[in-house]
Design a protein around this motif. Structure first.
Motif, PDB file in Angstrom:
ATOM      1  N   ARG A  83      35.192 -31.374  -9.010  1.00  0.00           N
ATOM      2  CA  ARG A  83      35.931 -30.118  -8.902  1.00  0.00           C
ATOM      3  C   ARG A  83      37.286 -30.218  -9.598  1.00  0.00           C
TER       4      ARG A  83
ATOM      5  N   LYS B 267      41.926 -44.182   7.826  1.00  0.00           N
ATOM      6  CA  LYS B 267      43.096 -43.442   8.318  1.00  0.00           C
ATOM      7  C   LYS B 267      42.998 -43.362   9.845  1.00  0.00           C
TER       8      LYS B 267
ATOM      9  N   LYS C 218      55.625 -31.481  -2.784  1.00  0.00           N
ATOM     10  CA  LYS C 218      56.252 -32.725  -3.242  1.00  0.00           C
ATOM     11  C   LYS C 218      57.682 -32.481  -3.734  1.00  0.00           C
TER      12      LYS C 218
ATOM     13  N   LYS D 299      40.917 -29.500  10.116  1.00  0.00           N
ATOM     14  CA  LYS D 299      42.258 -29.517   9.527  1.00  0.00           C
ATOM     15  C   LYS D 299      42.751 -28.104   9.217  1.00  0.00           C
TER      16      LYS D 299
ATOM     17  N   ASN E 260      42.872 -41.008  11.814  1.00  0.00           N
ATOM     18  CA  ASN E 260      41.911 -39.996  12.311  1.00  0.00           C
ATOM     19  C   ASN E 260      40.449 -40.422  12.115  1.00  0.00           C
TER      20      ASN E 260
ATOM     21  N   HIS F  86      39.236 -44.525  -2.694  1.00  0.00           N
ATOM     22  CA  HIS F  86      39.826 -43.633  -3.698  1.00  0.00           C
ATOM     23  C   HIS F  86      40.350 -44.433  -4.890  1.00  0.00           C
TER      24      HIS F  86
ATOM     25  N   TYR G 186      40.218 -46.711   2.012  1.00  0.00           N
ATOM     26  CA  TYR G 186      40.175 -46.170   3.370  1.00  0.00           C
ATOM     27  C   TYR G 186      38.865 -46.535   4.071  1.00  0.00           C
TER      28      TYR G 186
ATOM     29  N   GLN H 150      36.561 -40.324  -5.664  1.00  0.00           N
ATOM     30  CA  GLN H 150      36.383 -40.685  -4.242  1.00  0.00           C
ATOM     31  C   GLN H 150      34.953 -41.173  -4.065  1.00  0.00           C
TER      32      GLN H 150
ATOM     33  N   LYS I 140      41.076 -28.848  -9.257  1.00  0.00           N
ATOM     34  CA  LYS I 140      41.923 -28.298  -8.198  1.00  0.00           C
ATOM     35  C   LYS I 140      42.272 -26.849  -8.554  1.00  0.00           C
TER      36      LYS I 140
ATOM     37  N   LYS J  93      50.690 -28.071  -3.850  1.00  0.00           N
ATOM     38  CA  LYS J  93      50.935 -29.521  -3.807  1.00  0.00           C
ATOM     39  C   LYS J  93      52.246 -29.870  -4.505  1.00  0.00           C
TER      40      LYS J  93
ATOM     41  N   ALA K 178      33.621 -36.234   6.740  1.00  0.00           N
ATOM     42  CA  ALA K 178      34.827 -35.656   6.112  1.00  0.00           C
ATOM     43  C   ALA K 178      34.725 -34.138   6.013  1.00  0.00           C
TER      44      ALA K 178
ATOM     45  N   GLU L  13      35.490 -32.800   9.494  1.00  0.00           N
ATOM     46  CA  GLU L  13      36.910 -33.003   9.834  1.00  0.00           C
ATOM     47  C   GLU L  13      37.791 -32.044   9.037  1.00  0.00           C
TER      48      GLU L  13
HETATM   49  P1  0O2 Z   1      41.450 -31.386  -1.217  1.00  0.00           P
HETATM   50  O1  0O2 Z   1      41.300 -30.006  -0.664  1.00  0.00           O
HETATM   51  O2  0O2 Z   1      40.261 -32.255  -0.934  1.00  0.00           O
HETATM   52  O3  0O2 Z   1      41.871 -31.425  -2.662  1.00  0.00           O
HETATM   53  P2  0O2 Z   1      48.375 -37.978  -3.389  1.00  0.00           P
HETATM   54  O4  0O2 Z   1      47.309 -37.209  -4.144  1.00  0.00           O
HETATM   55  O5  0O2 Z   1      48.177 -39.479  -3.467  1.00  0.00           O
HETATM   56  O6  0O2 Z   1      49.739 -37.546  -3.704  1.00  0.00           O
HETATM   57  P3  0O2 Z   1      47.476 -38.053  -0.662  1.00  0.00           P
HETATM   58  O7  0O2 Z   1      47.033 -36.860   0.119  1.00  0.00           O
HETATM   59  O8  0O2 Z   1      48.329 -39.027   0.046  1.00  0.00           O
HETATM   60  O9  0O2 Z   1      48.207 -37.481  -1.923  1.00  0.00           O
HETATM   61  O10 0O2 Z   1      46.237 -38.833  -1.243  1.00  0.00           O
HETATM   62  P4  0O2 Z   1      44.984 -39.421  -0.465  1.00  0.00           P
HETATM   63  O11 0O2 Z   1      45.335 -39.933   0.861  1.00  0.00           O
HETATM   64  O12 0O2 Z   1      44.381 -40.383  -1.441  1.00  0.00           O
HETATM   65  O13 0O2 Z   1      44.035 -38.132  -0.233  1.00  0.00           O
HETATM   66  C1  0O2 Z   1      43.583 -37.382  -1.296  1.00  0.00           C
HETATM   67  C2  0O2 Z   1      42.324 -36.616  -0.929  1.00  0.00           C
HETATM   68  O14 0O2 Z   1      41.474 -37.403  -0.087  1.00  0.00           O
HETATM   69  C3  0O2 Z   1      42.548 -35.331  -0.166  1.00  0.00           C
HETATM   70  O15 0O2 Z   1      42.852 -34.311  -1.047  1.00  0.00           O
HETATM   71  C4  0O2 Z   1      41.173 -35.148   0.507  1.00  0.00           C
HETATM   72  O16 0O2 Z   1      40.217 -34.678  -0.421  1.00  0.00           O
HETATM   73  C5  0O2 Z   1      40.812 -36.568   0.878  1.00  0.00           C
HETATM   74  N1  0O2 Z   1      41.351 -36.921   2.204  1.00  0.00           N
HETATM   75  C6  0O2 Z   1      42.379 -37.738   2.470  1.00  0.00           C
HETATM   76  N2  0O2 Z   1      42.569 -37.842   3.785  1.00  0.00           N
HETATM   77  C7  0O2 Z   1      41.639 -37.084   4.380  1.00  0.00           C
HETATM   78  C8  0O2 Z   1      41.314 -36.806   5.754  1.00  0.00           C
HETATM   79  O17 0O2 Z   1      41.959 -37.280   6.697  1.00  0.00           O
HETATM   80  N3  0O2 Z   1      40.246 -35.969   5.984  1.00  0.00           N
HETATM   81  C9  0O2 Z   1      39.535 -35.429   4.969  1.00  0.00           C
HETATM   82  N4  0O2 Z   1      38.504 -34.619   5.297  1.00  0.00           N
HETATM   83  N5  0O2 Z   1      39.818 -35.658   3.672  1.00  0.00           N
HETATM   84  C10 0O2 Z   1      40.847 -36.477   3.368  1.00  0.00           C
HETATM   85  P5  0O2 Z   1      43.696 -33.050  -0.602  1.00  0.00           P
HETATM   86  O18 0O2 Z   1      44.557 -32.648  -1.748  1.00  0.00           O
HETATM   87  O19 0O2 Z   1      44.385 -33.309   0.700  1.00  0.00           O
HETATM   88  O20 0O2 Z   1      42.656 -31.946  -0.324  1.00  0.00           O
END
Ligand code: 0O2
Length: 235
Positions: free
Chosen positions: A73, A142, A87, A188, A144, A150, A137, A171, A75, A83, A181, A184
């Motif tokens: 996908r 995490k 930041k 969120k 949760n 990643h 991870y 990922q 963004k 985002k 995920a 979950e």
């Molecule tokens: P979306 O809607 O999936 O795009 P960074 O990008 O490093 O600045 P971050 O959030 O610290 O920011 O990076 P991290 O922890 O590597 O997480 C990036 C993505 O992993 C998230 O993107 C989610 O897709 C997934 N992710 C991370 N933590 C969780 C979680 O606790 N639950 C679920 N379901 N997914 C998670 P986005 O941008 O948050 O969202």
């Protein structure tokens, strides 16, 4: 009056645009933005191709596929906007390239944890790829219960006038981790859930079960593979 989901997100979008100290900045920069999005799309195609090549080689050599499916996908502009603001950066094309790692996202769904590490390793070692960041991870979930591996990769794309390195977030998850995920993720984004805390605890329990399940299934697969190898040797 209840707003439909679509009306709600349109209202949200307008609100966000109004809050911007440079209204219309995305529109002014539309062309470079569209161009950059095209480059992220190309980077996704490059990474997908690399994964499919590994898949083809694996299935030829070992008679099995290292991943079940790939979901990619880009963004959405609204998520990019949010985002960058979160930041603390202004919304410009330069800042998207500079500060966001996950505009291009590839999710690889594997059957077993060891396939995740094997694939991630093979991809990371390719000589045109640079690994910018790696977050495990799975080994360190995490709080949760979120589990996935990643990688932020920088991959070259070959345009008519230049070769450019573009960042892609990859990922890696098992089928079970992906199932977890998505559920979950729903929690969120749901506000005002009455028993939210209880649900979060239950989800954490499920994540622990999933870990046990993934490794148990992997153990069963190994025993089947070893039994098969033994039979072939005996033939
Ligand atoms: P979306 O809607 O999936 O795009 P960074 O990008 O490093 O600045 P971050 O959030 O610290 O920011 O990076 P991290 O922890 O590597 O997480 C990036 C993505 O992993 C998230 O993107 C989610 O897709 C997934 N992710 C991370 N933590 C969780 C979680 O606790 N639950 C679920 N379901 N997914 C998670 P986005 O941008 O948050 O969202």
């Amino acid at each position: 009056m209840e707003l439909t989901k679509r009306e709600e997100s349109e209202a949200q979008r307008r609100q966000v645009m109004m809050l911007d100290d440079k209204p219309g900045v995305l529109l002014e920069e539309a062309k470079p933005f569209i161009n950059l999005m095209m480059q992220y799309k190309c980077a996704i195609m490059e990474v997908e191709t690399k994964l499919k090549v590994l898949d083809a080689e694996f299935s030829q050599e070992y008679n099995r596929n290292p991943f079940e499916s790939i979901k990619s996908r880009l963004k959405s502009p609204l998520s990019i906007y949010e985002k960058l603001r979160k930041k603390g950066y202004s919304v410009t094309v330069n800042n998207i390239e500079r500060y966001l790692n996950d505009v291009a996202g590839v999710r690889v769904i594997c059957s077993f944890p060891d396939d995740i590490y094997r694939l991630a390793d093979l991809l990371s070692r390719q000589d045109d790829i640079e690994v910018i960041n790696r977050k495990d991870y799975i080994k360190n979930p995490k709080p949760n219960g979120y589990r996935s591996l990643h990688l932020i990769l920088s991959t070259p794309i070959f345009l008519s006038r230049e070769k450019k390195y573009i960042r892609v977030e990859v990922q890696f998850r098992t089928i079970a981790m992906d199932f977890w995920a998505s559920l979950e993720h729903k929690l969120k984004y749901k506000k005002n859930i009455e028993d939210g805390e209880a649900i979060a605890r239950e989800l954490k329990n499920c994540s622990d079960f999933i870990e046990a399940l993934d490794y148990q299934m992997q153990g069963i697969r190994d025993r089947i593979d070893n039994a098969e190898a033994g039979t072939e040797e005996g033939d």
